[in-house]
Design a protein around this motif. Structure first.
Motif, PDB file in Angstrom:
ATOM      1  N   LEU A 236       0.864  -1.181   0.000  1.00 28.28           N
ATOM      2  CA  LEU A 236       0.000   0.000   0.000  1.00 28.28           C
ATOM      3  C   LEU A 236       0.901   1.232   0.000  1.00 28.28           C
ATOM      4  O   LEU A 236       2.068   1.151   0.389  1.00 28.28           O
ATOM      5  N   PRO A 237       0.381   2.400  -0.422  1.00 26.36           N
ATOM      6  CA  PRO A 237       1.168   3.624  -0.240  1.00 26.36           C
ATOM      7  C   PRO A 237       1.631   3.737   1.214  1.00 26.36           C
ATOM      8  O   PRO A 237       0.892   3.388   2.148  1.00 26.36           O
ATOM      9  N   GLU A 238       2.841   4.186   1.407  1.00 30.43           N
ATOM     10  CA  GLU A 238       3.475   4.134   2.728  1.00 30.43           C
ATOM     11  C   GLU A 238       2.613   4.711   3.850  1.00 30.43           C
ATOM     12  O   GLU A 238       2.501   4.078   4.915  1.00 30.43           O
ATOM     13  N   PRO A 239       1.980   5.876   3.700  1.00 31.01           N
ATOM     14  CA  PRO A 239       1.163   6.391   4.814  1.00 31.01           C
ATOM     15  C   PRO A 239       0.039   5.434   5.212  1.00 31.01           C
ATOM     16  O   PRO A 239      -0.252   5.271   6.410  1.00 31.01           O
ATOM     17  N   GLU A 240      -0.592   4.789   4.223  1.00 33.59           N
ATOM     18  CA  GLU A 240      -1.687   3.873   4.524  1.00 33.59           C
ATOM     19  C   GLU A 240      -1.169   2.604   5.207  1.00 33.59           C
ATOM     20  O   GLU A 240      -1.797   2.096   6.148  1.00 33.59           O
ATOM     21  N   ALA A 241      -0.029   2.090   4.730  1.00 37.10           N
ATOM     22  CA  ALA A 241       0.536   0.882   5.338  1.00 37.10           C
ATOM     23  C   ALA A 241       0.955   1.143   6.780  1.00 37.10           C
ATOM     24  O   ALA A 241       0.723   0.318   7.675  1.00 37.10           O
ATOM     25  N   LYS A 242       1.559   2.295   7.022  1.00 38.99           N
ATOM     26  CA  LYS A 242       2.004   2.614   8.379  1.00 38.99           C
ATOM     27  C   LYS A 242       0.822   2.863   9.315  1.00 38.99           C
ATOM     28  O   LYS A 242       0.892   2.562  10.512  1.00 38.99           O
ATOM     29  N   LYS A 243      -0.271   3.409   8.771  1.00 41.35           N
ATOM     30  CA  LYS A 243      -1.467   3.592   9.591  1.00 41.35           C
ATOM     31  C   LYS A 243      -2.001   2.244  10.055  1.00 41.35           C
ATOM     32  O   LYS A 243      -2.373   2.082  11.228  1.00 41.35           O
ATOM     33  N   LEU A 244      -2.042   1.258   9.153  1.00 36.34           N
ATOM     34  CA  LEU A 244      -2.501  -0.081   9.526  1.00 36.34           C
ATOM     35  C   LEU A 244      -1.573  -0.706  10.563  1.00 36.34           C
ATOM     36  O   LEU A 244      -2.013  -1.412  11.474  1.00 36.34           O
ATOM     37  N   LEU A 245      -0.286  -0.435  10.425  1.00 40.43           N
ATOM     38  CA  LEU A 245       0.670  -0.972  11.389  1.00 40.43           C
ATOM     39  C   LEU A 245       0.453  -0.359  12.764  1.00 40.43           C
ATOM     40  O   LEU A 245       0.534  -1.051  13.788  1.00 40.43           O
ATOM     41  N   ARG A 246       0.143   0.929  12.818  1.00 40.47           N
ATOM     42  CA  ARG A 246      -0.148   1.575  14.107  1.00 40.47           C
ATOM     43  C   ARG A 246      -1.417   1.012  14.728  1.00 40.47           C
ATOM     44  O   ARG A 246      -1.489   0.809  15.947  1.00 40.47           O
ATOM     45  N   ILE A 247      -2.429   0.761  13.896  1.00 40.59           N
ATOM     46  CA  ILE A 247      -3.663   0.158  14.406  1.00 40.59           C
ATOM     47  C   ILE A 247      -3.372  -1.209  15.003  1.00 40.59           C
ATOM     48  O   ILE A 247      -3.855  -1.558  16.083  1.00 40.59           O
ATOM     49  N   ILE A 270       5.399   6.675  -6.489  1.00 35.72           N
ATOM     50  CA  ILE A 270       4.693   6.425  -5.223  1.00 35.72           C
ATOM     51  C   ILE A 270       5.451   5.365  -4.446  1.00 35.72           C
ATOM     52  O   ILE A 270       5.794   4.304  -4.997  1.00 35.72           O
ATOM     53  N   LEU A 271       5.733   5.636  -3.173  1.00 33.16           N
ATOM     54  CA  LEU A 271       6.446   4.695  -2.316  1.00 33.16           C
ATOM     55  C   LEU A 271       5.445   3.763  -1.651  1.00 33.16           C
ATOM     56  O   LEU A 271       4.544   4.213  -0.935  1.00 33.16           O
ATOM     57  N   TYR A 272       5.600   2.469  -1.891  1.00 38.84           N
ATOM     58  CA  TYR A 272       4.730   1.456  -1.306  1.00 38.84           C
ATOM     59  C   TYR A 272       5.495   0.699  -0.224  1.00 38.84           C
ATOM     60  O   TYR A 272       6.699   0.472  -0.325  1.00 38.84           O
ATOM     61  N   ARG A 273       4.762   0.271   0.810  1.00 35.81           N
ATOM     62  CA  ARG A 273       5.336  -0.553   1.882  1.00 35.81           C
ATOM     63  C   ARG A 273       4.445  -1.764   2.121  1.00 35.81           C
ATOM     64  O   ARG A 273       3.232  -1.716   1.909  1.00 35.81           O
ATOM     65  N   TYR A 274       5.069  -2.836   2.557  1.00 33.22           N
ATOM     66  CA  TYR A 274       4.327  -4.031   2.961  1.00 33.22           C
ATOM     67  C   TYR A 274       5.017  -4.596   4.191  1.00 33.22           C
ATOM     68  O   TYR A 274       6.214  -4.381   4.402  1.00 33.22           O
ATOM     69  N   TYR A 275       4.248  -5.293   5.020  1.00 33.38           N
ATOM     70  CA  TYR A 275       4.778  -5.765   6.292  1.00 33.38           C
ATOM     71  C   TYR A 275       4.274  -7.174   6.600  1.00 33.38           C
ATOM     72  O   TYR A 275       3.156  -7.549   6.234  1.00 33.38           O
ATOM     73  N   LEU A 276       5.121  -7.905   7.286  1.00 33.83           N
ATOM     74  CA  LEU A 276       4.736  -9.156   7.928  1.00 33.83           C
ATOM     75  C   LEU A 276       4.973  -8.934   9.415  1.00 33.83           C
ATOM     76  O   LEU A 276       6.070  -8.538   9.820  1.00 33.83           O
ATOM     77  N   ALA A 277       3.947  -9.114  10.214  1.00 32.19           N
ATOM     78  CA  ALA A 277       4.036  -8.801  11.636  1.00 32.19           C
ATOM     79  C   ALA A 277       3.479  -9.953  12.460  1.00 32.19           C
ATOM     80  O   ALA A 277       2.762 -10.823  11.957  1.00 32.19           O
ATOM     81  N   GLY A 278       3.819  -9.960  13.731  1.00 29.43           N
ATOM     82  CA  GLY A 278       3.322 -11.019  14.610  1.00 29.43           C
ATOM     83  C   GLY A 278       3.580 -10.694  16.058  1.00 29.43           C
ATOM     84  O   GLY A 278       4.240  -9.702  16.393  1.00 29.43           O
ATOM     85  N   GLY A 279       3.057 -11.535  16.919  1.00 26.62           N
ATOM     86  CA  GLY A 279       3.230 -11.334  18.350  1.00 26.62           C
ATOM     87  C   GLY A 279       2.210 -12.132  19.132  1.00 26.62           C
ATOM     88  O   GLY A 279       1.638 -13.106  18.637  1.00 26.62           O
ATOM     89  N   ILE A 280       1.992 -11.700  20.343  1.00 25.47           N
ATOM     90  CA  ILE A 280       0.993 -12.309  21.226  1.00 25.47           C
ATOM     91  C   ILE A 280      -0.145 -11.311  21.392  1.00 25.47           C
ATOM     92  O   ILE A 280       0.071 -10.163  21.773  1.00 25.47           O
ATOM     93  N   ALA A 281      -1.368 -11.742  21.071  1.00 23.18           N
ATOM     94  CA  ALA A 281      -2.522 -10.847  21.068  1.00 23.18           C
ATOM     95  C   ALA A 281      -2.795 -10.281  22.453  1.00 23.18           C
ATOM     96  O   ALA A 281      -2.724 -10.992  23.464  1.00 23.18           O
ATOM     97  N   GLY A 282      -3.122  -8.991  22.483  1.00 22.99           N
ATOM     98  CA  GLY A 282      -3.521  -8.341  23.726  1.00 22.99           C
ATOM     99  C   GLY A 282      -5.015  -8.484  23.964  1.00 22.99           C
ATOM    100  O   GLY A 282      -5.719  -9.236  23.276  1.00 22.99           O
ATOM    101  N   GLU A 283      -5.528  -7.741  24.932  1.00 25.56           N
ATOM    102  CA  GLU A 283      -6.953  -7.776  25.234  1.00 25.56           C
ATOM    103  C   GLU A 283      -7.746  -7.225  24.045  1.00 25.56           C
ATOM    104  O   GLU A 283      -7.450  -6.134  23.554  1.00 25.56           O
ATOM    105  N   PRO A 284      -8.742  -7.955  23.543  1.00 28.10           N
ATOM    106  CA  PRO A 284      -9.464  -7.526  22.332  1.00 28.10           C
ATOM    107  C   PRO A 284     -10.048  -6.128  22.425  1.00 28.10           C
ATOM    108  O   PRO A 284     -10.038  -5.378  21.446  1.00 28.10           O
TER     109      PRO A 284
END
Length: 312
Positions: A236-247, A270-284
């Motif tokens: 996604l365009p970098e601002p949109e990808a980073k917004k999803l990462l913050r969420i 246009i600068l695009y970014r993509y991410y693979l992320a993971g962890g332990i889920a917090g309180e929903p």
């Protein structure tokens, strides 16, 4: 901020053992200890050097053993001093010392040549042959040499592993590749951190590395608190990808996976970014799972890590 945090005495002990064992043969360590016992006043600068190493590793995160290779020279010089003192103290023991020291040195040399080290080209070729439904996660730091040695194909391979699968395709799986069986990611400051996985996996041998195969269960809602998860953010365009990462990071620690493989892509200025992320889920109720899943439909995916063969 780069490196591996040392949070306990066990971590510190493992760090010192790995650093000494991979940089110094045992005969050199023996000579250095002899110098400290028989000539402490002249050899104590070595303790200052190792003390500074320990303090820096605790304060600023530890690097891999090769980071501390310059200490090998100081330790080897001190070892020479220790052997000299030993021969002066026991002049008749020269031939006995040689009879022990020379075979030990040759054995250490042979062991170093037999030590398996990852062949990043061979590992990449093996991963490339895996079915597309298998998402592969490498250790946070090791994703750097894997990406560097196999670029640019390594970046294309990462994109292929997070792309949507065609209808009717096999269910996704997760292959965790590591040196010690653990799954690691990078914090926002760059520190390598482990993600504890309590689910059983299937061992897979992969060159000098170890692999564990898990199942992935796709979710359309929040995972339960304490559940290990995997999340895709497709280009996604970098601002949109980073917004999803913050969420995704709201209310829980979310780690970057394969950090060095997820590089920026520029197309039509246009600068695009993509991410693979993971962890332990917090309180929903404290996280933004629904916003993450529905903000950009098709660009995100969320999975729960389960035992292999248990995904639906």
């Amino acid at each position: 901020s780069w490196g591996s945090p040392i949070d306990s005495f066990g971590d510190l002990f493992s760090f010192l053992i790995d650093t000494a064992g991979q940089n110094l043969p045992y005969p050199v360590l023996f000579g250095a200890l002899t110098a400290l016992l028989l000539g402490f006043r002249r050899s104590r600068p070595l303790l200052w050097l190792w003390g500074c190493l320990t303090v820096s590793a605790v304060a600023f995160n530890a690097g891999p053993p090769r980071t501390y290779l310059p200490l090998a020279a100081a330790t080897a010089l001190t070892a020479g001093y220790g052997i000299d003192l030993l021969l002066r103290r026991f002049p008749g023991g020269r031939k006995y010392l040689a009879a022990c020291f020379v075979p030990a040195a040759l054995a250490a040399l042979a062991a170093a040549y037999r030590q398996p080290y990852p062949d990043w080209y061979a590992i990449h070729r093996t991963i490339r042959e895996l079915p597309p439904e298998i998402t592969v996660v490498f250790p946070a730091n090791d994703s750097n040499p894997l990406a560097w040695n196999n670029a640019p194909e390594s970046y294309r391979e990462q994109l292929r592993r997070i792309a949507p699968l065609p209808p009717g395709h096999a269910e996704r799986k997760l292959l965790v590749v590591s040196r010690d069986g653990s799954m690691t990611g990078s914090t926002s400051s760059g520190a390598e951190t482990k993600i504890p996985l309590s689910v059983p996996g299937i061992p897979v041998e992969l060159d000098a590395m170890h692999g564990m195969l898990y199942g992935l269960e796709e979710l359309d809602g929040p995972p339960a608190a304490g559940t290990p998860f995997l999340a895709f953010i497709r280009p996604l365009p970098e601002p949109e990808a980073k917004k999803l990462l913050r969420i995704l990071s709201a209310g829980q620690e979310c780690l970057f996976l394969n950090f060095w493989l997820c590089t920026p892509v520029t197309e039509n200025d246009i600068l695009y970014r993509y991410y693979l992320a993971g962890g332990i889920a917090g309180e929903p109720e404290k996280t933004g799972w629904d916003a993450f899943l529905h903000e950009k439909p098709g660009a995100t995916a969320l999975y729960r890590i389960v035992p292999a063969g248990k995904s639906r």
